[in-house]
Scaffold this motif. Structure first.
Motif, PDB file in Angstrom:
ATOM      1  N   SER A 159       0.835  -1.200   0.000  1.00  0.00           N
ATOM      2  CA  SER A 159       0.000   0.000   0.000  1.00  0.00           C
ATOM      3  C   SER A 159       0.868   1.248   0.000  1.00  0.00           C
ATOM      4  CB  SER A 159      -0.947   0.008   1.202  1.00  0.00           C
ATOM      5  OG  SER A 159      -0.226   0.014   2.402  1.00  0.00           O
ATOM      6  N   GLU A 160       0.319   2.269  -0.600  1.00  0.00           N
ATOM      7  CA  GLU A 160       1.020   3.545  -0.702  1.00  0.00           C
ATOM      8  C   GLU A 160       0.675   4.410   0.494  1.00  0.00           C
ATOM      9  OE1 GLU A 160       0.416   7.172  -3.644  1.00  0.00           O
ATOM     10  OE2 GLU A 160       1.377   5.450  -4.637  1.00  0.00           O
ATOM     11  N   ARG A 161       1.673   5.059   1.028  1.00  0.00           N
ATOM     12  CA  ARG A 161       1.491   5.986   2.146  1.00  0.00           C
ATOM     13  C   ARG A 161       2.126   7.323   1.780  1.00  0.00           C
ATOM     14  NH1 ARG A 161       1.087   2.388   6.725  1.00  0.00           N
ATOM     15  NH2 ARG A 161      -0.405   0.850   5.984  1.00  0.00           N
ATOM     16  N   THR A 162       1.782   8.343   2.514  1.00  0.00           N
ATOM     17  CA  THR A 162       2.357   9.670   2.305  1.00  0.00           C
ATOM     18  C   THR A 162       2.890  10.171   3.631  1.00  0.00           C
ATOM     19  OG1 THR A 162       0.725  10.089   0.583  1.00  0.00           O
ATOM     20  CG2 THR A 162       1.886  12.001   1.457  1.00  0.00           C
ATOM     21  N   LYS A 183       5.624  13.311   0.571  1.00  0.00           N
ATOM     22  CA  LYS A 183       6.356  12.344  -0.248  1.00  0.00           C
ATOM     23  C   LYS A 183       5.733  10.963  -0.061  1.00  0.00           C
ATOM     24  CE  LYS A 183      11.048  10.672  -1.095  1.00  0.00           C
ATOM     25  NZ  LYS A 183      10.948  10.511  -2.510  1.00  0.00           N
ATOM     26  N   THR A 184       5.501  10.261  -1.169  1.00  0.00           N
ATOM     27  CA  THR A 184       4.877   8.947  -1.081  1.00  0.00           C
ATOM     28  C   THR A 184       5.926   7.853  -0.921  1.00  0.00           C
ATOM     29  OG1 THR A 184       4.842   8.690  -3.472  1.00  0.00           O
ATOM     30  CG2 THR A 184       2.887   9.640  -2.463  1.00  0.00           C
ATOM     31  N   PHE A 185       5.521   6.769  -0.278  1.00  0.00           N
ATOM     32  CA  PHE A 185       6.352   5.589  -0.115  1.00  0.00           C
ATOM     33  C   PHE A 185       5.428   4.390  -0.050  1.00  0.00           C
ATOM     34  CE2 PHE A 185       5.393   7.185   4.084  1.00  0.00           C
ATOM     35  CZ  PHE A 185       5.185   6.063   4.873  1.00  0.00           C
ATOM     36  N   MET A 186       6.001   3.190  -0.165  1.00  0.00           N
ATOM     37  CA  MET A 186       5.213   1.965  -0.160  1.00  0.00           C
ATOM     38  C   MET A 186       5.560   1.134   1.064  1.00  0.00           C
ATOM     39  SD  MET A 186       3.299   1.968  -2.885  1.00  0.00           S
ATOM     40  CE  MET A 186       2.787   0.269  -3.018  1.00  0.00           C
ATOM     41  N   PRO A 246      11.567   5.684  -6.187  1.00  0.00           N
ATOM     42  CA  PRO A 246      10.483   5.471  -7.154  1.00  0.00           C
ATOM     43  C   PRO A 246      10.489   4.095  -7.818  1.00  0.00           C
ATOM     44  CG  PRO A 246      11.507   7.606  -7.496  1.00  0.00           C
ATOM     45  CD  PRO A 246      12.330   6.899  -6.477  1.00  0.00           C
ATOM     46  N   CYS A 304       9.245   1.385  -5.429  1.00  0.00           N
ATOM     47  CA  CYS A 304       7.843   1.715  -5.118  1.00  0.00           C
ATOM     48  C   CYS A 304       6.934   1.276  -6.265  1.00  0.00           C
ATOM     49  CB  CYS A 304       7.684   3.209  -4.872  1.00  0.00           C
ATOM     50  SG  CYS A 304       8.262   3.753  -3.251  1.00  0.00           S
ATOM     51  N   ASN A 305       7.334   1.572  -7.495  1.00  0.00           N
ATOM     52  CA  ASN A 305       6.527   1.169  -8.655  1.00  0.00           C
ATOM     53  C   ASN A 305       6.467  -0.342  -8.789  1.00  0.00           C
ATOM     54  OD1 ASN A 305       5.864   3.786  -9.380  1.00  0.00           O
ATOM     55  ND2 ASN A 305       7.646   4.010 -10.706  1.00  0.00           N
ATOM     56  N   ARG A 308       4.057  -1.657  -6.239  1.00  0.00           N
ATOM     57  CA  ARG A 308       2.697  -1.272  -6.613  1.00  0.00           C
ATOM     58  C   ARG A 308       2.056  -2.313  -7.534  1.00  0.00           C
ATOM     59  NH1 ARG A 308       4.257   3.649  -7.579  1.00  0.00           N
ATOM     60  NH2 ARG A 308       3.697   4.656  -5.637  1.00  0.00           N
TER      61      ARG A 308
END
Length: 116
Positions: free
Chosen positions: A15-18, A23-26, A59, A62-63, A66
């Motif tokens: 899941s993605e968090r901010t 700034k987003t992270f997983m 990134p 993270c991608n 995802r």
């Protein structure tokens, strides 16, 4: 902290968090098999598996995270930090925290009847 490679099966969808700066992270969790690889519950002989808490900030990983989902087998490279968690019965278990900077997983087959 130990630099390492660990392989296991995701126990949650990533899941993605901010963070508070936007700034987003997983984040994800996985279970890694240890010892003889048996699927028995943790016993006095030592654990058969351990939980791994995963976080990725860059990134590319993270991608990659995802694209994965619960049940996928994944290998992660990054710093590992040993931890201990205690359940409600006051039994302690080993765990790892991993900051993933490389994520490796086999893509899921594109067939609709795949039951993986």
């Amino acid at each position: 902290m130990i630099e390492g490679l660990i392989t296991g099966r995701l126990t949650t969808d990533p899941s993605e968090r901010t963070d508070r700066f936007g700034k987003t992270f997983m984040v994800a969790r996985m279970r890694a098999t240890v010892g003889d690889g048996g699927l028995r519950a943790n016993t006095g002989d030592g654990p058969s598996s351990l939980f791994v808490n995963v976080v990725a900030f860059d990134p590319v990983p993270c991608n990659q995270l995802r694209e994965l989902q619960e049940g996928d087998v994944v290998s992660l490279v990054g710093p590992l930090t040993p931890k201990v968690w205690t359940d409600r019965q006051d039994i302690s278990y080993p765990a790892l925290d991993v900051v993933a900077y490389r994520v490796m997983a086999l893509p899921r087959p594109a067939t609709p009847d795949y039951q993986g």
